[in-house]
Design an enzyme around this catalytic site. Sequence first.
Site, PDB file in Angstrom:
ATOM      1  N   PRO A 101      -8.149 -48.130  -2.510  1.00 55.02           N
ATOM      2  CA  PRO A 101      -8.175 -48.388  -1.071  1.00 55.02           C
ATOM      3  C   PRO A 101      -8.978 -49.641  -0.740  1.00 55.02           C
ATOM      4  O   PRO A 101      -9.972 -49.946  -1.395  1.00 55.02           O
ATOM      5  CB  PRO A 101      -8.845 -47.130  -0.498  1.00 55.02           C
ATOM      6  CG  PRO A 101      -9.643 -46.581  -1.637  1.00 55.02           C
ATOM      7  CD  PRO A 101      -8.880 -46.902  -2.876  1.00 55.02           C
ATOM      8  N   ASP A 152     -18.897 -59.150  -9.129  1.00 55.84           N
ATOM      9  CA  ASP A 152     -17.603 -58.526  -8.868  1.00 55.84           C
ATOM     10  C   ASP A 152     -16.458 -59.305  -9.504  1.00 55.84           C
ATOM     11  O   ASP A 152     -15.616 -58.740 -10.208  1.00 55.84           O
ATOM     12  CB  ASP A 152     -17.357 -58.418  -7.362  1.00 55.84           C
ATOM     13  CG  ASP A 152     -18.160 -57.294  -6.726  1.00 55.84           C
ATOM     14  OD1 ASP A 152     -19.089 -56.781  -7.381  1.00 55.84           O
ATOM     15  OD2 ASP A 152     -17.867 -56.948  -5.568  1.00 55.84           O
TER      16      ASP A 152
END
Length: 320
Positions: A101, A152
């Site tokens: 998501p 990330d």
Amino acid sequence: MKAIASAPAKTILFGEHSVVYNEPAIAGALDKRATVKIETAKSDETILKSYDLDFEAILDTKHKNYKLIRGTPGIIRYILEVFNRVHDHSSIEMTLSIETPIGSGLGSSAAVTVATLAAIYRYHNIRFNKKSLAHDAHQIEEAVQGIASPLDTMVCTYGGLVYLSRKKKVEHFKTNIKAPFVIGYTNKYGNTGKMVKDVRNLKNRNPKIAGSIISSMGNLTNYAKQAILAGDIKQIGELMNINHGFLDSLGVNTPELSRMVYAARSAGAYGSKITGAGGGGSIIALAPGCVNDVAEAISKEDNVLKTNFSSKGVSSRVYY
């Protein structure tokens, strides 16, 4: 011609928030991916669409604008930034599929940025390697967010488990944790910028107390590094629980996150904690031998993903 690239989502296992204050962090790539397909458009418009997100838009890559056809914008700013910097603004069609998501703290923006860059580089026959790709993807995230950790995009590029030291040195673990995880996530998404600011304000008001918590989180991350290297699953779980307590002390927990954390533990998880900035988003639960029980417990009120760490980073190819 078609270019296809995919990159993994990621989770932070240890070190949320404390990493902002130069403490170490541990993050890992998940076996859930974002996949980007780019091909020459059949019309004179550049189209972005995602069936997973029920989204479609017409892009103006030269001016970083878009016209929304359906859905919500979500992650479009990262894609526009990539195309504005790399693409020649000819008409293309991009299809995005994603297995996590958006906005849930699982690195969706980094995964999409890395995959989009790799695909457009392939489309234009621009040479790149993982080091340059991770660097370029971090620049994109920084341009969009104003400030961004390189962790990330590095994890989404290289895959595997990564340790970031206090001196910002990156080490790739030669072993992954051989245990399954369950990710729980709510429909309430956190705001990373707001959470970071709130923790900073708390630290400014209570420098000795909050500072001690943050340094303890750094020490805990280093203990976790040793537990991962030793393959000590029970110790990893225990440290996850302690880390969650630290995050709660910093004010980034919510009733929804707490509900999922304790549902997971009650169902047999070795450890469970917030993953990401908090204020909403996701938790991660270490669940060897009890994945289905933990997933069922969380899913009574929230959403779940069954996952594991993955050594596979970005991949790309071209079809003529």
